[in-house]
Write an enzyme that holds these catalytic residues in place. Structure first.
Site, PDB file in Angstrom:
ATOM      1  N   ARG A   1      48.847  50.982   9.696  1.00 33.29           N
ATOM      2  CA  ARG A   1      48.107  49.952   8.962  1.00 33.29           C
ATOM      3  C   ARG A   1      48.780  49.656   7.620  1.00 33.29           C
ATOM      4  O   ARG A   1      49.560  50.449   7.111  1.00 33.29           O
ATOM      5  CB  ARG A   1      46.663  50.416   8.703  1.00 33.29           C
ATOM      6  N   GLY A   2      48.417  48.545   7.034  1.00 34.24           N
ATOM      7  CA  GLY A   2      48.883  48.261   5.696  1.00 34.24           C
ATOM      8  C   GLY A   2      48.178  49.135   4.680  1.00 34.24           C
ATOM      9  O   GLY A   2      47.138  49.737   4.954  1.00 34.24           O
ATOM     10  N   GLY A   3      48.760  49.232   3.486  1.00 33.58           N
ATOM     11  CA  GLY A   3      48.123  49.989   2.416  1.00 33.58           C
ATOM     12  C   GLY A   3      48.783  51.325   2.168  1.00 33.58           C
ATOM     13  O   GLY A   3      49.855  51.628   2.693  1.00 33.58           O
TER      14      GLY A   3
ATOM     15  N   GLY B   1      42.414  48.210   5.495  1.00 40.74           N
ATOM     16  CA  GLY B   1      43.800  48.377   5.935  1.00 40.74           C
ATOM     17  C   GLY B   1      43.949  47.835   7.340  1.00 40.74           C
ATOM     18  O   GLY B   1      43.291  48.313   8.269  1.00 40.74           O
TER      19      GLY B   1
ATOM     20  N   THR C   1      44.582  56.898   1.970  1.00 41.64           N
ATOM     21  CA  THR C   1      43.142  56.866   1.860  1.00 41.64           C
ATOM     22  C   THR C   1      42.554  58.074   2.568  1.00 41.64           C
ATOM     23  O   THR C   1      43.255  58.799   3.279  1.00 41.64           O
ATOM     24  CB  THR C   1      42.537  55.560   2.403  1.00 41.64           C
TER      25      THR C   1
ATOM     26  N   HIS D   1      39.390  59.634   5.051  1.00 42.24           N
ATOM     27  CA  HIS D   1      38.321  59.381   6.011  1.00 42.24           C
ATOM     28  C   HIS D   1      37.573  60.677   6.237  1.00 42.24           C
ATOM     29  O   HIS D   1      38.187  61.759   6.270  1.00 42.24           O
ATOM     30  CB  HIS D   1      38.871  58.887   7.351  1.00 42.24           C
TER      31      HIS D   1
ATOM     32  N   CYS E   1      44.609  54.648  -2.441  1.00 41.49           N
ATOM     33  CA  CYS E   1      45.204  53.310  -2.402  1.00 41.49           C
ATOM     34  C   CYS E   1      46.247  53.103  -3.495  1.00 41.49           C
ATOM     35  O   CYS E   1      46.548  51.969  -3.872  1.00 41.49           O
ATOM     36  CB  CYS E   1      44.124  52.233  -2.485  1.00 41.49           C
TER      37      CYS E   1
END
Length: 229
Positions: free
Chosen positions: A75-77, A157, A80, A82, A186
């Site tokens: 994914r982009g970004g 993302g 992060t 979770h 991020c």
């Protein structure tokens, strides 16, 4: 507005935590099926066990301490977190059929989450220079400068393959916010920017409450959703 000829979007909720690698494998298969016209679009709501993911722009220096498993993500970004009591929203939609470029799609996702937050009397906002959805915290203004803190409540993302989106949004309902301490979330390290959750804002909101709001606010933006059998 959703396309007039849009078929219903499948809506799936997983009741137990889903390992990250299993979720990615499932998304890969579904994206291929959607692109081939063999499966309907899908919104998948789930939780993950505690983990960190590194997006395509992640910097090694932003992994402060690998407190939990770290997964490279397409994914982009950047980095992060979770974990439990965070609503993960994986979004598999055909952007070509919806006549959406990536910028318009991300804006629509922000609009969706902002609408959901408003049902709980939380004002979510977008920022031109920062992806995600933010909440202004004037009560946390920095003592010396008076600078108002802004906290991210939802991260976004996305990846697109053959015009079909996947990965998506993480919305903080009531996760353990101390788990973010192992990363620079991020890539944002400014002292006046942080992370928050509905619980941190003083709201005792259940995951079911959030899911109902997500379903209700989805239709005006993306079209009708149907539950999985």
């Amino acid at each position: 507005m959703p396309p007039r000829d849009a078929a219903p979007v499948e809506w799936r909720i997983s009741d137990t935590p889903v390992p990250y690698v299993d979720a990615v494998a499932s998304m890969d298969a579904r994206v291929a099926a959607i692109a081939a016209g063999e499966s309907p679009e899908l919104i998948w709501l789930l939780e993950h066990p505690p983990l960190y993911t590194a997006g395509t722009s992640a910097r090694a220096a932003d992994l402060v301490e690998a407190r939990f498993p770290v997964h490279k993500s397409g994914r982009g970004g950047q980095f992060t977190y979770h974990g439990p009591r965070q609503r993960i929203i994986y979004i598999m939609l055909d952007l070509n059929r919806r006549n959406l470029d990536l910028r318009a799609f991300v804006r629509a996702l922000q609009d969706w989450i902002i609408a959901v937050l408003s049902t709980f009397n939380v004002r979510g906002e977008r920022r031109a220079d920062r992806i995600g959805v933010w909440v202004s915290r004037p009560e946390k203004a920095r003592a010396k400068s008076g600078e108002i803190t802004e906290d991210k409540i939802a991260a976004i993302g996305i990846r697109v393959r053959r015009s079909v989106s996947f990965h998506g949004i993480s919305l903080n309902v009531a996760p353990d916010l101390t788990h973010y301490s192992g990363i620079v979330p991020c890539g944002i390290s400014a002292a006046h920017l942080g992370v928050t959750s509905l619980r941190d804002l003083g709201l005792n909101v259940s995951m079911s409450d959030v899911d109902l709001a997500l379903a209700r606010e989805f239709e005006p933006i993306f079209g009708r959703a149907i539950s999985s059998p």
